[in-house]
Write a protein that holds these residues in place. Structure first.
Motif, PDB file in Angstrom:
ATOM      1  N   ALA A   1       0.803  -1.395  -0.103  1.00 46.71           N
ATOM      2  CA  ALA A   1       0.008   0.095   0.092  1.00 46.71           C
ATOM      3  C   ALA A   1       0.802   1.334  -0.087  1.00 46.71           C
ATOM      4  CB  ALA A   1      -0.960   0.065   1.339  1.00 46.71           C
ATOM      5  N   GLN A   2       2.004   1.442   0.696  1.00 46.50           N
ATOM      6  CA  GLN A   2       2.687   2.491   1.098  1.00 46.50           C
ATOM      7  C   GLN A   2       4.119   2.651   0.572  1.00 46.50           C
ATOM      8  OE1 GLN A   2       1.843   4.426   4.709  1.00 46.50           O
ATOM      9  NE2 GLN A   2      -0.260   3.764   4.837  1.00 46.50           N
ATOM     10  N   VAL A   3       4.724   1.486   0.248  1.00 47.60           N
ATOM     11  CA  VAL A   3       5.958   1.381  -0.060  1.00 47.60           C
ATOM     12  C   VAL A   3       6.444   0.410  -1.058  1.00 47.60           C
ATOM     13  CG1 VAL A   3       6.853   1.905   2.275  1.00 47.60           C
ATOM     14  CG2 VAL A   3       6.456  -0.378   1.994  1.00 47.60           C
ATOM     15  N   ASP A   4       7.492   0.738  -1.731  1.00 45.91           N
ATOM     16  CA  ASP A   4       7.796  -0.348  -2.788  1.00 45.91           C
ATOM     17  C   ASP A   4       8.521  -1.653  -2.269  1.00 45.91           C
ATOM     18  OD1 ASP A   4       8.927  -0.980  -5.587  1.00 45.91           O
ATOM     19  OD2 ASP A   4      10.803  -0.555  -4.761  1.00 45.91           O
ATOM     20  N   VAL A   5       8.008  -2.618  -2.555  1.00 43.43           N
ATOM     21  CA  VAL A   5       8.276  -3.949  -2.294  1.00 43.43           C
ATOM     22  C   VAL A   5       9.764  -4.377  -2.494  1.00 43.43           C
ATOM     23  CG1 VAL A   5       7.534  -5.251  -4.290  1.00 43.43           C
ATOM     24  CG2 VAL A   5       7.455  -6.221  -2.027  1.00 43.43           C
ATOM     25  N   VAL A   6      10.252  -4.124  -3.643  1.00 42.69           N
ATOM     26  CA  VAL A   6      11.603  -4.130  -3.935  1.00 42.69           C
ATOM     27  C   VAL A   6      12.484  -3.371  -2.686  1.00 42.69           C
ATOM     28  CG1 VAL A   6      13.677  -3.773  -5.424  1.00 42.69           C
ATOM     29  CG2 VAL A   6      11.157  -4.568  -6.364  1.00 42.69           C
ATOM     30  N   GLU A   7      12.257  -2.089  -2.601  1.00 36.17           N
ATOM     31  CA  GLU A   7      12.904  -1.374  -1.471  1.00 36.17           C
ATOM     32  C   GLU A   7      12.798  -2.105  -0.214  1.00 36.17           C
ATOM     33  OE1 GLU A   7      13.275   2.781   0.910  1.00 36.17           O
ATOM     34  OE2 GLU A   7      11.903   2.555  -0.714  1.00 36.17           O
ATOM     35  N   VAL A   8      11.692  -2.764   0.359  1.00 41.80           N
ATOM     36  CA  VAL A   8      11.464  -3.357   1.630  1.00 41.80           C
ATOM     37  C   VAL A   8      12.392  -4.636   1.635  1.00 41.80           C
ATOM     38  CG1 VAL A   8       9.843  -4.499   2.761  1.00 41.80           C
ATOM     39  CG2 VAL A   8       9.198  -2.588   1.788  1.00 41.80           C
ATOM     40  N   MET A   9      12.382  -5.504   0.357  1.00 41.04           N
ATOM     41  CA  MET A   9      13.102  -6.620   0.362  1.00 41.04           C
ATOM     42  C   MET A   9      14.659  -6.446   0.545  1.00 41.04           C
ATOM     43  SD  MET A   9      10.917  -8.679  -2.393  1.00 41.04           S
ATOM     44  CE  MET A   9      12.036  -9.990  -2.642  1.00 41.04           C
ATOM     45  N   GLN A  10      15.282  -5.343  -0.222  1.00 40.65           N
ATOM     46  CA  GLN A  10      16.486  -4.956  -0.438  1.00 40.65           C
ATOM     47  C   GLN A  10      17.017  -4.665   1.217  1.00 40.65           C
ATOM     48  OE1 GLN A  10      16.484  -1.957  -3.401  1.00 40.65           O
ATOM     49  NE2 GLN A  10      17.327  -3.224  -4.831  1.00 40.65           N
ATOM     50  N   GLN A  11      16.208  -3.777   1.887  1.00 37.51           N
ATOM     51  CA  GLN A  11      16.508  -3.291   3.340  1.00 37.51           C
ATOM     52  C   GLN A  11      16.454  -4.504   4.152  1.00 37.51           C
ATOM     53  OE1 GLN A  11      15.360   0.521   4.874  1.00 37.51           O
ATOM     54  NE2 GLN A  11      15.100   1.310   2.815  1.00 37.51           N
ATOM     55  N   ILE A  12      15.641  -5.302   4.060  1.00 32.39           N
ATOM     56  CA  ILE A  12      15.435  -6.649   4.810  1.00 32.39           C
ATOM     57  C   ILE A  12      17.035  -7.476   4.709  1.00 32.39           C
ATOM     58  CG2 ILE A  12      14.362  -8.661   5.200  1.00 32.39           C
ATOM     59  CD1 ILE A  12      11.671  -7.151   5.073  1.00 32.39           C
ATOM     60  N   ASP A  13      17.145  -7.554   3.424  1.00 36.99           N
ATOM     61  CA  ASP A  13      18.419  -8.266   3.234  1.00 36.99           C
ATOM     62  C   ASP A  13      19.829  -7.656   3.682  1.00 36.99           C
ATOM     63  OD1 ASP A  13      17.339 -10.461   1.772  1.00 36.99           O
ATOM     64  OD2 ASP A  13      17.301  -9.692  -0.027  1.00 36.99           O
ATOM     65  N   ALA A  14      19.852  -6.335   3.461  1.00 33.56           N
ATOM     66  CA  ALA A  14      20.869  -5.809   3.994  1.00 33.56           C
ATOM     67  C   ALA A  14      21.012  -5.398   5.548  1.00 33.56           C
ATOM     68  CB  ALA A  14      20.928  -4.107   3.328  1.00 33.56           C
ATOM     69  N   ARG A  15      20.064  -4.765   6.173  1.00 28.95           N
ATOM     70  CA  ARG A  15      20.012  -4.699   7.395  1.00 28.95           C
ATOM     71  C   ARG A  15      19.386  -5.800   8.549  1.00 28.95           C
ATOM     72  NH1 ARG A  15      17.026   0.980   7.752  1.00 28.95           N
ATOM     73  NH2 ARG A  15      17.762   2.059   5.612  1.00 28.95           N
ATOM     74  N   GLY A  16      18.521  -6.372   7.892  1.00 29.09           N
ATOM     75  CA  GLY A  16      17.536  -7.227   8.745  1.00 29.09           C
ATOM     76  C   GLY A  16      16.299  -6.755   8.832  1.00 29.09           C
ATOM     77  N   TYR A  17      16.002  -5.763   8.613  1.00 22.03           N
ATOM     78  CA  TYR A  17      14.544  -5.151   8.787  1.00 22.03           C
ATOM     79  C   TYR A  17      14.155  -3.759   7.929  1.00 22.03           C
ATOM     80  CZ  TYR A  17      16.781  -1.193  10.936  1.00 22.03           C
ATOM     81  OH  TYR A  17      17.796  -0.081  11.386  1.00 22.03           O
ATOM     82  N   PHE A  18      13.068  -3.716   7.853  1.00 19.28           N
ATOM     83  CA  PHE A  18      12.654  -2.530   7.071  1.00 19.28           C
ATOM     84  C   PHE A  18      11.559  -1.842   7.833  1.00 19.28           C
ATOM     85  CE2 PHE A  18       9.368  -0.014   4.587  1.00 19.28           C
ATOM     86  CZ  PHE A  18      10.051   0.705   4.025  1.00 19.28           C
ATOM     87  N   LEU A  19      11.683  -0.350   8.386  1.00 16.23           N
ATOM     88  CA  LEU A  19      10.868   0.498   9.124  1.00 16.23           C
ATOM     89  C   LEU A  19      10.061   1.294   8.100  1.00 16.23           C
ATOM     90  CD1 LEU A  19       9.987   1.244  12.127  1.00 16.23           C
ATOM     91  CD2 LEU A  19      11.941   2.885  11.766  1.00 16.23           C
ATOM     92  N   GLN A  20       8.815   1.194   8.391  1.00 14.77           N
ATOM     93  CA  GLN A  20       7.946   2.170   7.665  1.00 14.77           C
ATOM     94  C   GLN A  20       7.165   2.933   8.747  1.00 14.77           C
ATOM     95  OE1 GLN A  20       4.632   0.303   5.181  1.00 14.77           O
ATOM     96  NE2 GLN A  20       3.298   1.874   6.172  1.00 14.77           N
ATOM     97  N   MET A  21       7.579   4.521   8.367  1.00 10.88           N
ATOM     98  CA  MET A  21       7.028   5.447   9.212  1.00 10.88           C
ATOM     99  C   MET A  21       6.077   6.069   8.433  1.00 10.88           C
ATOM    100  SD  MET A  21      10.782   6.682  10.632  1.00 10.88           S
ATOM    101  CE  MET A  21      11.407   6.955   9.371  1.00 10.88           C
ATOM    102  N   PRO A  22       5.242   6.810   9.178  1.00 12.16           N
ATOM    103  CA  PRO A  22       4.100   7.733   8.692  1.00 12.16           C
ATOM    104  C   PRO A  22       5.064   9.018   7.785  1.00 12.16           C
ATOM    105  CG  PRO A  22       4.332   8.065  10.956  1.00 12.16           C
ATOM    106  CD  PRO A  22       5.125   7.064  10.774  1.00 12.16           C
ATOM    107  N   ALA A  23       4.120   9.166   6.527  1.00 10.85           N
ATOM    108  CA  ALA A  23       4.691  10.202   5.821  1.00 10.85           C
ATOM    109  C   ALA A  23       4.693  11.567   6.539  1.00 10.85           C
ATOM    110  CB  ALA A  23       4.065  10.112   4.445  1.00 10.85           C
TER     111      ALA A  23
END
Length: 84
Positions: free
Chosen positions: A53-75
């Motif tokens: 809904a609010q974020v790009d799935v590829v960015e989420v996957m890349q950050q999880i791979d790189a950092r271990g997590y993705f944090l979605q914050m309110p715009a």
């Protein structure tokens, strides 16, 4: 990638995406303290064709791979989110 999404009960509209297999092993202690108590909201399978809904799935996957997590914050208009 099997992903678990948690909602922060302390920070409004903050969501933490984690790889189901890693869970919290790679989340920094400071971030855990910032978010406070978390409640699981959904478990989803992430793949490049999936729409979120609010974020790009590829960015989420890349950050999880790189950092271990993705944090979605309110715009917030005019404010760039911090890079952890």
């Amino acid at each position: 990638m099997q992903c678990v999404v948690y909602k922060s009960l302390k920070q409004a509209d903050y969501y933490l995406f984690l790889n189901r297999d890693d869970e919290f092993s790679r989340v920094p202690d400071g971030l855990k303290q910032l978010l406070g108590a978390l409640v699981q909201v959904v478990e989803i399978d992430l793949h490049p064709q999936r729409k979120l809904a609010q974020v790009d799935v590829v960015e989420v996957m890349q950050q999880i791979d790189a950092r271990g997590y993705f944090l979605q914050m309110p715009a917030r208009p005019g404010i760039e989110p911090p890079v952890a």
